[in-house]
Design an enzyme around this catalytic site. Structure first.
Site, PDB file in Angstrom:
ATOM      1  N   GLU A  74       3.623   1.562  -6.857  1.00 17.82           N
ATOM      2  CA  GLU A  74       2.485   1.419  -5.991  1.00 17.82           C
ATOM      3  C   GLU A  74       1.459   0.802  -6.915  1.00 17.82           C
ATOM      4  O   GLU A  74       1.086   1.428  -7.814  1.00 17.82           O
ATOM      5  CB  GLU A  74       2.081   2.473  -5.114  1.00 17.82           C
ATOM      6  N   CYS A  75       0.786  -0.199  -6.552  1.00 17.65           N
ATOM      7  CA  CYS A  75      -0.595  -0.577  -7.271  1.00 17.65           C
ATOM      8  C   CYS A  75      -0.375  -0.680  -8.738  1.00 17.65           C
ATOM      9  O   CYS A  75       0.183  -1.652  -9.240  1.00 17.65           O
ATOM     10  CB  CYS A  75      -1.699   0.047  -6.688  1.00 17.65           C
ATOM     11  N   GLY A  76      -0.997   0.206  -9.536  1.00 14.21           N
ATOM     12  CA  GLY A  76      -0.816   0.214 -10.914  1.00 14.21           C
ATOM     13  C   GLY A  76       0.929   0.316 -11.368  1.00 14.21           C
ATOM     14  O   GLY A  76       0.826  -0.454 -12.352  1.00 14.21           O
ATOM     15  N   THR A  80       4.398  -2.713  -4.146  1.00 12.04           N
ATOM     16  CA  THR A  80       3.284  -2.926  -3.085  1.00 12.04           C
ATOM     17  C   THR A  80       2.084  -2.574  -3.903  1.00 12.04           C
ATOM     18  O   THR A  80       1.930  -1.983  -5.079  1.00 12.04           O
ATOM     19  CB  THR A  80       3.327  -2.205  -1.953  1.00 12.04           C
TER      20      THR A  80
END
Length: 441
Positions: free
Chosen positions: A331-333, A431
Site C-alpha cells: 500500500e502506498c509506500g 495500490t
C-alpha cells in the site's frame, strides 16, 4: 440503536482548522487523565495513520479510527466495542470540526462533527486566539450554533499572549455564553515536529515520553480537568460487530520507520480472528518469515530511506522468493517499494524490489489526497475480483511508469475517476490507497 451496558462517557477534541494545537492538547489530556488513574480510550476521527500511534504513547491504550464516510454501522460498532473497560473516551478530530466530503447533497459527510453526533460526544473546541481577543467569541459562537443538535462542551483558548489578552478573550466568550475550559499561554516548544505528510511518526520522535509528560503538566496548570471530565457524555453505542477478517493465517507485516501506516482496526481484527502477525523490518534487511502465507507492506516513508532499502539485499531476495508462490501486497509506500525504482527528492534513482514495473519519483512531487472507492479488476489478499473497497490516499509521489495490468477502477468520494488504479503482476498486487474496509452491501 441499543446502548451497551456501562458505555463510558466521551468527548471530541476538535478545532476550527488544522494547525490550532489540538494534537498537543489531545496528547496532554490523554496523559493527564491517565495520570489521574483513569483508563482512557483514545480515538481518531477520520483517515489518519500517524496520530493513533501518538495516542497509544500518551494513553497506554491502542487508539482506533472512526470514519463515517468509509465505515458502515457494523464496522463502527466493532470499533466502538474497543472502548470496553475504559472510564472515558477522548477522540481527536481531523481538520476543522465540520470539514468533510461534500457529496450526496451533504456538507461535512465524514467530518468530526458527524462522528461526535453518532457517538453523542460533546465537542471541546481548541481555538488559536493569536491576533484576536473578543472576536474569537464570534468564531466559537458560530461553531456552537452551526448545528444545534451537536453537543458543545466549551472551548480551550490556545496561544494566549498575556493575562490581559486572556481577560479580553474571556469577556467575549462570557458575552456569547461560551464556557471556557482552559487558557494555554503561548509556548513555542509545544509544537510537534512535522514533515510533508504532517507529524513525524511517533517512533521517530527524539524524546516522545518527555514531550507528552510536558504537555500533560502544561494542561494540568492551565485547563480545568474536572470541568472537562464533567462535560463528557455517553451516547447511544453501536451494536458490536466483528472487525475485518484477516487476509491470511500467517501474515508477514513490514513494520519500521519506512513502513508503519496500518489502521489499528485491521490488525486488531486480524489478531482477534486468530491470524498470526509476523513483523519484519526491511530497513534492518529482514526478509519476511519463510512460512508466512502473505507478505504485506503498508505505507510509510520509503522515499526517506530509499538508499537503505536499495541496499537491503536479504529483504529484497526474501520477498522475491516469497512472491514466486505466495501473495505479496503493498500500500502506498509499500507499493512504491515493490516497484522497479524510486527516485528521491535529489533526483537519485534507487533500485527497489522489482516485483512490479512501477517507477515512482519524489523529485517530481504531486499532491494526492482524498477518499477512494475501488472496484477490483483483479483479486487482492482477502478480497475477490469485483469487490468494492473503501480507503484513503495521501502522498506526494508521482508515477513515472506503470507497465503492469491495472488492479482496480478507482474513484474519489464523489464518484469521479481517480488517476491511481494500482497494478498487479503474478502473485503481487499494490495500490496507492490505504485500505480501510470492504463494502458489505
Amino acid at each position: 440503536m441499543t446502548e451497551f451496558p456501562n458505555t463510558p462517557p466521551g468527548l471530541m477534541i476538535s478545532a476550527p482548522a488544522s494547525g490550532t494545537g489540538k494534537t498537543t492538547v489531545m496528547l496532554g489530556l490523554l496523559r493527564a487523565l491517565r495520570d489521574d488513574g483513569l483508563t482512557v480510550q483514545p480515538y481518531k476521527s477520520g483517515p489518519d495513520y500517524i496520530d493513533p500511534a501518538f495516542h497509544l504513547a500518551a494513553a497506554g491504550r491502542a487508539s482506533f479510527n472512526f470514519d463515517t464516510w468509509a465505515m458502515d454501522e457494523g464496522l463502527l460498532g466493532g470499533i466502538s466495542a474497543q472502548m470496553a473497560g475504559a472510564d472515558i473516551c477522548v477522540a481527536e478530530g481531523s481538520m476543522g470540526l465540520f470539514d468533510g466530503v461534500a457529496t450526496r447533497g451533504q456538507t461535512g459527510f465524514g467530518s468530526s462533527a458527524e462522528t461526535a453526533l453518532a457517538m453523542g460526544w460533546p465537542v471541546v473546541l481548541v481555538i488559536d486566539v493569536g491576533g484576536q481577543a473578543q472576536s474569537a467569541a464570534a468564531t466559537a459562537l458560530g461553531f456552537k450554533s452551526y448545528n444545534p443538535d451537536l453537543p458543545f462542551a466549551g472551548v480551550i483558548l490556545n496561544r494566549v499572549a498575556s493575562p490581559r489578552h486572556e481577560r479580553l478573550t474571556r469577556v467575549g466568550m462570557e458575552q456569547a455564553g461560551i464556557k471556557v475550559l482552559g487558557c494555554l499561554p503561548r509556548r513555542g516548544d509545544l509544537k510537534l515536529p512535522e514533515r510533508h505528510l504532517g507529524l513525524i511518526q511517533a517512533v521517530e520522535h527524539p524524546d516522545l515520553e518527555a514531550a507528552i509528560a510536558g504537555y500533560a503538566d502544561f494542561l494540568r496548570e492551565n485547563v480545568d480537568l474536572d470541568a472537562i471530565r464533567a462535560a463528557a457524555r455517553a451516547g447511544p453505542a453501536l451494536k458490536p460487530h466483528p472487525l475485518p477478517a484477516p487476509p491470511a493465517q500467517r501474515i508477514a507485516l513490514a513494520r519500521d520507520a519506512a513502513f508503519s501506516f496500518t489502521y489499528p482496526h485491521l490488525v486488531t481484527g486480524w489478531r482477534a480472528a486468530g491470524a498470526e502477525i509476523l513483523p519484519f523490518s526491511p530497513l534492518a534487511d529482514e526478509a519476511p518469515a519463510p512460512d508466512a502465507d502473505l507478505a504485506w507492506l503498508p505505507g510509510g516513508y520509503p522515499e526517506l530511506h530509499a538508499g537503505t532499502l536499495a541496499a537491503a539485499t536479504s529483504f529484497k531476495a526474501g520477498l522475491r522468493d516469497h512472491a514466486q508462490t505466495k501473495p505479496v501486497h503493498g500500500e502506498c509506500g509499500g507499493y512504491m517499494a515493490l516497484g522497479a525504482g524510486l527516485t528521491d527528492k535529489d533526483g537519485v534513482r534507487h533500485e527497489m524490489v522489482g516485483l512490479l514495473g512501477l517507477e515512482t519519483s519524489y523529485e517530481k512531487r504531486k499532491f494526492n489526497l482524498g477518499y477512494r472507492r475501488a472496484v477490483l479488476s483483479h483479486p487482492i489478499p482477502g478480497f475477490d475480483r469485483g469487490a468494492a473497497l473503501r480507503g484513503h490516499e495521501f502522498h506526494y509521489s508521482s508515477i513515472l511508469e506503470q507497465p503492469d495490468a491495472p488492479l482496480a477502477e478507482v474513484f474519489d468520494a464523489d464518484g469521479n475517476p481517480a488517476a491511481q488504479s494500482g497494478s498487479w503482476r503474478g502473485h503481487v498486487t499494490g495500490t496507492f490507497f490505504h485500505l480501510i474496509t470492504g463494502e458489505t452491501g
